[in-house]
Design an enzyme around this catalytic site. Structure first.
Site, PDB file in Angstrom:
ATOM      1  N   SER A  40       0.871  -1.185   0.000  1.00 16.73           N
ATOM      2  CA  SER A  40       0.000   0.000   0.000  1.00 16.73           C
ATOM      3  C   SER A  40       0.902   1.228   0.000  1.00 16.73           C
ATOM      4  O   SER A  40       0.918   2.017   0.933  1.00 16.73           O
ATOM      5  CB  SER A  40      -0.923  -0.004   1.221  1.00 16.73           C
ATOM      6  OG  SER A  40      -0.178   0.066   2.414  1.00 16.73           O
ATOM      7  N   HIS A 144      -3.170  -5.973   2.136  1.00 17.71           N
ATOM      8  CA  HIS A 144      -2.280  -7.019   2.654  1.00 17.71           C
ATOM      9  C   HIS A 144      -2.912  -8.400   2.688  1.00 17.71           C
ATOM     10  O   HIS A 144      -2.249  -9.385   2.982  1.00 17.71           O
ATOM     11  CB  HIS A 144      -1.796  -6.652   4.063  1.00 17.71           C
ATOM     12  CG  HIS A 144      -0.893  -5.461   4.072  1.00 17.71           C
ATOM     13  ND1 HIS A 144      -0.481  -4.846   5.228  1.00 17.71           N
ATOM     14  CD2 HIS A 144      -0.327  -4.769   3.057  1.00 17.71           C
ATOM     15  CE1 HIS A 144       0.302  -3.821   4.920  1.00 17.71           C
ATOM     16  NE2 HIS A 144       0.400  -3.749   3.614  1.00 17.71           N
ATOM     17  N   GLU A 153      -4.928  -2.516   9.112  1.00 15.57           N
ATOM     18  CA  GLU A 153      -4.251  -3.114  10.270  1.00 15.57           C
ATOM     19  C   GLU A 153      -4.931  -2.745  11.582  1.00 15.57           C
ATOM     20  O   GLU A 153      -5.222  -1.572  11.817  1.00 15.57           O
ATOM     21  CB  GLU A 153      -2.783  -2.631  10.334  1.00 15.57           C
ATOM     22  CG  GLU A 153      -1.958  -3.020   9.118  1.00 15.57           C
ATOM     23  CD  GLU A 153      -0.622  -2.277   9.025  1.00 15.57           C
ATOM     24  OE1 GLU A 153      -0.064  -1.893  10.072  1.00 15.57           O
ATOM     25  OE2 GLU A 153      -0.161  -2.065   7.886  1.00 15.57           O
ATOM     26  N   GLU A 194       1.842  -9.470   6.629  1.00 18.28           N
ATOM     27  CA  GLU A 194       2.674  -9.180   7.807  1.00 18.28           C
ATOM     28  C   GLU A 194       2.458 -10.181   8.939  1.00 18.28           C
ATOM     29  O   GLU A 194       2.935  -9.976  10.058  1.00 18.28           O
ATOM     30  CB  GLU A 194       2.391  -7.754   8.301  1.00 18.28           C
ATOM     31  CG  GLU A 194       2.803  -6.695   7.285  1.00 18.28           C
ATOM     32  CD  GLU A 194       2.531  -5.273   7.759  1.00 18.28           C
ATOM     33  OE1 GLU A 194       1.986  -5.097   8.873  1.00 18.28           O
ATOM     34  OE2 GLU A 194       2.871  -4.341   7.009  1.00 18.28           O
ATOM     35  N   ASP A 230      -4.052   1.032  11.442  1.00 19.41           N
ATOM     36  CA  ASP A 230      -3.589   1.683  10.225  1.00 19.41           C
ATOM     37  C   ASP A 230      -4.725   1.547   9.229  1.00 19.41           C
ATOM     38  O   ASP A 230      -4.992   0.448   8.732  1.00 19.41           O
ATOM     39  CB  ASP A 230      -2.307   1.041   9.680  1.00 19.41           C
ATOM     40  CG  ASP A 230      -1.825   1.748   8.403  1.00 19.41           C
ATOM     41  OD1 ASP A 230      -2.487   2.716   7.967  1.00 19.41           O
ATOM     42  OD2 ASP A 230      -0.788   1.316   7.848  1.00 19.41           O
ATOM     43  N   GLU A 271      -3.298   5.504  12.165  1.00 19.62           N
ATOM     44  CA  GLU A 271      -2.425   5.872  11.042  1.00 19.62           C
ATOM     45  C   GLU A 271      -3.267   6.041   9.776  1.00 19.62           C
ATOM     46  O   GLU A 271      -4.201   5.269   9.542  1.00 19.62           O
ATOM     47  CB  GLU A 271      -1.404   4.733  10.872  1.00 19.62           C
ATOM     48  CG  GLU A 271      -0.400   4.929   9.743  1.00 19.62           C
ATOM     49  CD  GLU A 271       0.559   3.738   9.675  1.00 19.62           C
ATOM     50  OE1 GLU A 271       0.912   3.191  10.738  1.00 19.62           O
ATOM     51  OE2 GLU A 271       0.935   3.341   8.557  1.00 19.62           O
ATOM     52  N   ASP A 298       1.484   8.284   7.331  1.00 20.96           N
ATOM     53  CA  ASP A 298       2.394   7.376   6.620  1.00 20.96           C
ATOM     54  C   ASP A 298       2.415   7.801   5.154  1.00 20.96           C
ATOM     55  O   ASP A 298       3.328   8.514   4.719  1.00 20.96           O
ATOM     56  CB  ASP A 298       1.893   5.928   6.813  1.00 20.96           C
ATOM     57  CG  ASP A 298       2.599   4.919   5.921  1.00 20.96           C
ATOM     58  OD1 ASP A 298       3.638   5.254   5.329  1.00 20.96           O
ATOM     59  OD2 ASP A 298       2.113   3.766   5.809  1.00 20.96           O
ATOM     60  N   LYS A 323       9.751   5.309   7.404  1.00 19.23           N
ATOM     61  CA  LYS A 323      10.142   4.130   6.622  1.00 19.23           C
ATOM     62  C   LYS A 323      11.320   4.548   5.748  1.00 19.23           C
ATOM     63  O   LYS A 323      11.120   5.287   4.767  1.00 19.23           O
ATOM     64  CB  LYS A 323       8.990   3.689   5.728  1.00 19.23           C
ATOM     65  CG  LYS A 323       7.781   3.094   6.458  1.00 19.23           C
ATOM     66  CD  LYS A 323       6.607   2.967   5.478  1.00 19.23           C
ATOM     67  CE  LYS A 323       5.504   2.061   6.003  1.00 19.23           C
ATOM     68  NZ  LYS A 323       4.277   2.169   5.155  1.00 19.23           N
ATOM     69  N   HIS A 351       8.476  -1.028   9.596  1.00 17.24           N
ATOM     70  CA  HIS A 351       8.737  -2.027   8.547  1.00 17.24           C
ATOM     71  C   HIS A 351       7.845  -1.764   7.335  1.00 17.24           C
ATOM     72  O   HIS A 351       7.051  -0.829   7.335  1.00 17.24           O
ATOM     73  CB  HIS A 351       8.469  -3.438   9.099  1.00 17.24           C
ATOM     74  CG  HIS A 351       7.019  -3.709   9.453  1.00 17.24           C
ATOM     75  ND1 HIS A 351       6.543  -4.965   9.721  1.00 17.24           N
ATOM     76  CD2 HIS A 351       5.938  -2.878   9.580  1.00 17.24           C
ATOM     77  CE1 HIS A 351       5.243  -4.916   9.989  1.00 17.24           C
ATOM     78  NE2 HIS A 351       4.856  -3.670   9.924  1.00 17.24           N
ATOM     79  N   LYS A 374       6.816   0.020  14.568  1.00 15.83           N
ATOM     80  CA  LYS A 374       5.773  -0.844  14.020  1.00 15.83           C
ATOM     81  C   LYS A 374       6.465  -1.909  13.192  1.00 15.83           C
ATOM     82  O   LYS A 374       7.025  -1.613  12.131  1.00 15.83           O
ATOM     83  CB  LYS A 374       4.838   0.007  13.148  1.00 15.83           C
ATOM     84  CG  LYS A 374       3.516  -0.666  12.851  1.00 15.83           C
ATOM     85  CD  LYS A 374       2.580   0.237  12.076  1.00 15.83           C
ATOM     86  CE  LYS A 374       2.680   0.002  10.606  1.00 15.83           C
ATOM     87  NZ  LYS A 374       1.528   0.496   9.815  1.00 15.83           N
TER      88      LYS A 374
HETATM   89  P1  PGA Z   1       3.050  -1.227   3.133  1.00 12.20           P
HETATM   90  O1  PGA Z   1       2.115  -1.258   4.411  1.00 12.20           O
HETATM   91  O2  PGA Z   1       4.413  -1.614   3.525  1.00 12.20           O
HETATM   92  O3  PGA Z   1       2.358  -2.244   2.235  1.00 12.20           O
HETATM   93  O4  PGA Z   1       2.966   0.173   2.572  1.00 12.20           O
HETATM   94  C1  PGA Z   1       2.514  -0.820   5.660  1.00 12.20           C
HETATM   95  C2  PGA Z   1       1.815   0.442   6.037  1.00 12.20           C
HETATM   96  O5  PGA Z   1       0.933   0.935   5.309  1.00 12.20           O
HETATM   97  O6  PGA Z   1       2.144   0.989   7.070  1.00 12.20           O
HETATM   98 ZN    ZN Z   2       0.545   2.631   6.790  1.00  8.21          ZN
END
Ligand code: PGA
Ligand code: ZN
Length: 397
Positions: A40, A144, A153, A194, A230, A271, A298, A323, A351, A374
């Site tokens: 995503s 996911h 999430e 995940e 999330d 998030e 994010d 990230k 992650h 996270k």
């Molecule tokens: P992604 O998901 O690594 O697929 O972007 C994690 C997130 O959205 O935090």
């Molecule tokens: Zn996210």
């Protein structure tokens, strides 16, 4: 001085190829790191190239600027060389996947030269002694997992845990308790990317299961465990509305919905509750929920200081997801954390849904005093980071 940079394709946790880098130095230092990969992904992230392209381009443009030119221990010089080699704003030339693998491998080589653990090399002697609270993915869907929840999430947040290790184990117990509850309800559940349960339940039932799972473990453990989300709302947003299966919500309805969820479930963390282009809606929600709940950007911020600065100016969110592969180097990630901290935004080092055994983010979180990390709950590529956190905590006392 860096004497060699080796790049190769390895597998990530989804079974896709990704970039791994080795950095060697004159004095015998060695570092190895691999790029993770999102599903995503945010619209404004640095560009991930197909790994073979990213490797070929980095060999041509970046390696000559590093070998014999830069010290692995000087992270800002390493990362400046990567930017110079790339020449674009978004690493579209050498690939953010090559860049981040090299940046992190160089950091590890720099630590190796010093004989110091990576968190110590990155954080230095004036590092604080706080440890990040792990947010653990327990139930999920979205991009996911197919046929699961709309919300990406549902995350356990063991805010009262007395230590990192207790927090890590508590999250695993919440994950196990959710499995028990699903079983009691006769709901089968596969796992998402995940390692979170991906049952075919609606979001309302997932909230119910989370609430019960968290309560069972908190009672048992005797410390406070909350949960968070999330929502990855950019994935739900289309043509001005948020889509939950057949139902839609306007922007105002989405703000109301999230504000109600925060109150009803005492959420510690939300998030991406809104689209990645909607700073104004983020600001309105942040204003409404107050400081008790982290409203984290994010896809909104993509670890990018200029996007974060815009958020700070507009009052959008009070927290940023970090990230390194969204922005391409550790230096850029550090700068984002520093800007966030200056303005009272909490950093959550994270992650990606596609991961490797690489543990750099555990060290990054400790080095920068990030209050949260996270990185999943169970499953090898996730536990690699969690177990490293436990080791670091033991080492650092
Ligand atoms: P992604 O998901 O690594 O697929 O972007 C994690 C997130 O959205 O935090
Ligand atoms: Zn996210």
């Amino acid at each position: 001085l860096i004497t060699a940079v080796r790049l190769r394709r390895i597998l990530d946790s989804r079974g896709n190829p990704t970039v791994e880098a080795d950095v060697l130095t004159e004095s015998g230092g060695f570092g190895r790191a691999a790029a993770p990969s999102g599903a995503s992904t945010g619209e404004y992230e640095a560009i991930e190239l197909p790994p073979s392209e990213a490797i070929a381009s980095a060999r041509e443009h970046a390696v000559p600027r590093l070998v014999g030119e830069v010290h692995a221990g000087n992270q800002r010089e390493v990362d400046a060389a990567l930017h110079a080699a790339d020449g674009s704003e978004d690493f579209s030339e050498i690939g953010a996947n090559s860049a981040v693998a090299i940046s992190m491998a160089a950091a590890k080589a720099g630590a190796d030269v010093l004989g110091a653990p990576l968190y110590q090399h990155l954080g230095g002697a004036f590092r604080g002694d706080n440890f990040p609270i792990p947010l653990g993915n327990v139930i999920g869907g979205g991009e996911h997992a197919k046929d699961a929840t709309n919300i990406q999430e549902f995350l356990a947040a063991p805010v009262g845990a007395p230590s990192v290790a207790e927090a890590v184990f508590a999250n695993a117990e919440v994950h196990a308790a959710a499995a028990d509850i699903l079983d009691e309800r006769g709901v089968p559940a596969a796992k998402g990317d995940e390692g979170a349960w991906a049952p075919a339940v609606d979001d309302a039932e997932a909230f119910d299961i989370m609430e019960e799972a968290v309560e069972r473990v908190a009672d048992d453990r005797g410390f406070e465990i909350k949960f968070g989300l999330d929502m990855a709302a950019a994935e739900l947003y289309e043509d001005g509305e948020y889509h939950y299966g057949d139902e839609t919500k306007s922007v105002d309805e989405q703000i109301d919905y999230v504000a109600e969820l925060v109150t009803d479930y005492d959420l510690a963390y939300v998030e991406d509750p809104l689209d990645e282009n909607d700073y104004e809606a983020f600001a309105e929600l942040t204003d409404r929920v107050g400081d008790q709940t982290l409203i984290c950007g994010d896809d909104l911020f993509v670890t990018n200081v200029s996007r974060l600065q815009e958020g700070i100016d507009k009052g959008a969110g009070n927290s940023i997801l970090i990230k390194p592969n969204q922005i391409g180097t550790l230096t850029d990630a550090f700068d984002a954390i520093e800007l966030a901290t200056e303005h009272g935004y909490k950093s959550v080092v994270s992650h990606r849904s596609g991961e490797t055994e690489d543990t750099t983010i555990a060290h990054l979180a400790v080095a920068t005093d990030a209050p949260f990390i996270k990185t999943g709950t169970v499953q090898g590529e996730r536990t690699a980071k969690l177990n490293e956190l436990i080791r670091i905590a033991e080492d650092a006392v």
